[in-house]
Design an enzyme around this catalytic site. Sequence first.
Site, PDB file in Angstrom:
ATOM      1  CD  GLU A 116      -0.753 -20.109  -2.264  1.00  0.00           C
ATOM      2  OE1 GLU A 116      -0.647 -21.324  -2.021  1.00  0.00           O
ATOM      3  OE2 GLU A 116      -0.502 -19.221  -1.427  1.00  0.00           O
TER       4      GLU A 116
ATOM      5  N   GLY B 234       2.187  13.938  -2.532  1.00  0.00           N
ATOM      6  CA  GLY B 234       1.880  13.603  -1.137  1.00  0.00           C
ATOM      7  C   GLY B 234       0.616  12.772  -0.998  1.00  0.00           C
TER       8      GLY B 234
END
Length: 382
Positions: A247, A345
């Site tokens: 994992e 932005g």
Amino acid sequence: MLENYRSPWMDEDLDAFAGAVRRFCKDIIEPSEMKWRAQHHVDRAVWLKAGELGLILPDVPEAYGGAGGTVAHAAVVMREMGYAGSTGFGYGINYLVGHYLGSYGTEAQKQRWLPGIATGQIITAVAMTEPGTGSDLQGVRTTARKRADGKYVVNGAKTFITNGQMCDMVVVVARTGDQQGAKGISLLIVDASNPGFRRGQCLDKVGQDSGDTSELFFDDCVVEADALLGGAEGQGFFQLMGQLPYERAMIAVGAAAQMERALELTVAYVKERKAFGKALIEQQNTRFVLADVNATVTASRAFADHIIRHWIDGTLDSSLASMGKFWLTERQGEVIDKCVQFFGGYGYMLEYPIARMYVDARVQRIYGGANEIQRELVARSL
Ligand SMILES: Cc1cc2nc3c(=O)[nH]c(=O)nc-3n(C[C@H](O)[C@H](O)[C@H](O)COP(=O)(O)OP(=O)(O)OC[C@H]3O[C@@H](n4cnc5c(N)ncnc54)[C@H](O)[C@@H]3O)c2cc1C
């Protein structure tokens, strides 16, 4: 950038397979990403399509419904899914559960579950974490008490469970014995149609919104004796320790791929975007920062390849997987943060992939075992 760099473990067959996975991501995952984020889960149809293409259990023998490939095929899927930023499609849990079954399951358990897991008809979850314990797995309080008729009665609560709302089957970490610590822990396979199984809230997360992460409850949930993974009690902790490195390696490989994607998106953007009469790439700061990022991304790819090589050879150990998990997820956080800055932005608008990569990256340092735990595991091996 790395488009001309071929990982040493790749070959022509794997190149072709990678192309097919990339097309799947481009045609099936990318167009639905915003819809899935809004609904907090991935459509079932995607699971079935991935199953049809052999992407869920690429390295499981065909006799069990897998694609009959190798670990290298599985690594290709992990890398391409990471590259696509596919953080909500929890196929990786099916992959892990497939390997729990393949490594520890009885023949009957493999026959019953693996074919459906491979096709995507069965969606799975792994329920370790509880409200009171996550890192310290030996502290689990969920119980599975054996009745006189041999069946188990499961009681407890789990939280933060990936695929919790969608799953048809859950591998549950529970205490079957009175011994404290690791010895009393077992893994049980719970069918989600069982009346004692209840799904709680689908949790509202900071990122990775297209995946469902949920609470699960077990209220006098009666399961057959053959639900015990491997058939012997008290093996759960050792089974977890055997599989958790994979994992962690998956998380590491995905982190390296995400960084590559972030760099590519950013380089394309800074060549296009103009400020003060010239493209952003012409500013010395942009050039120097992206040169640093490129070095980190290249080193990360080499580290991920090193992990994959050991995985393919059967020599991936817990320490290497943990090292990759903490180091690469931390580089991922740094690289994506630097890349976001160049988007101004727009980098803060979820409409832009770089913004989604930013919010999705944070949890990589927490789940799969917090990075501090990974450092502890590495330190023990020194
Ligand atoms: C999106 C998401 C998906 C998840 N999916 C699953 C899933 O499918 N199945 C599942 O079982 N769990 C899942 N988890 C849970 C995840 O694995 C745990 O959150 C993680 O292991 C940390 O456990 P905790 O949250 O209880 O934190 P705690 O154990 O309370 O730890 C909190 C913090 O304390 C620090 N810490 C803890 N122990 C030590 C130590 N020994 N040394 C130094 N520092 C330490 C670390 O900084 C850690 O982050 C998921 C979590 C998230 C957010």
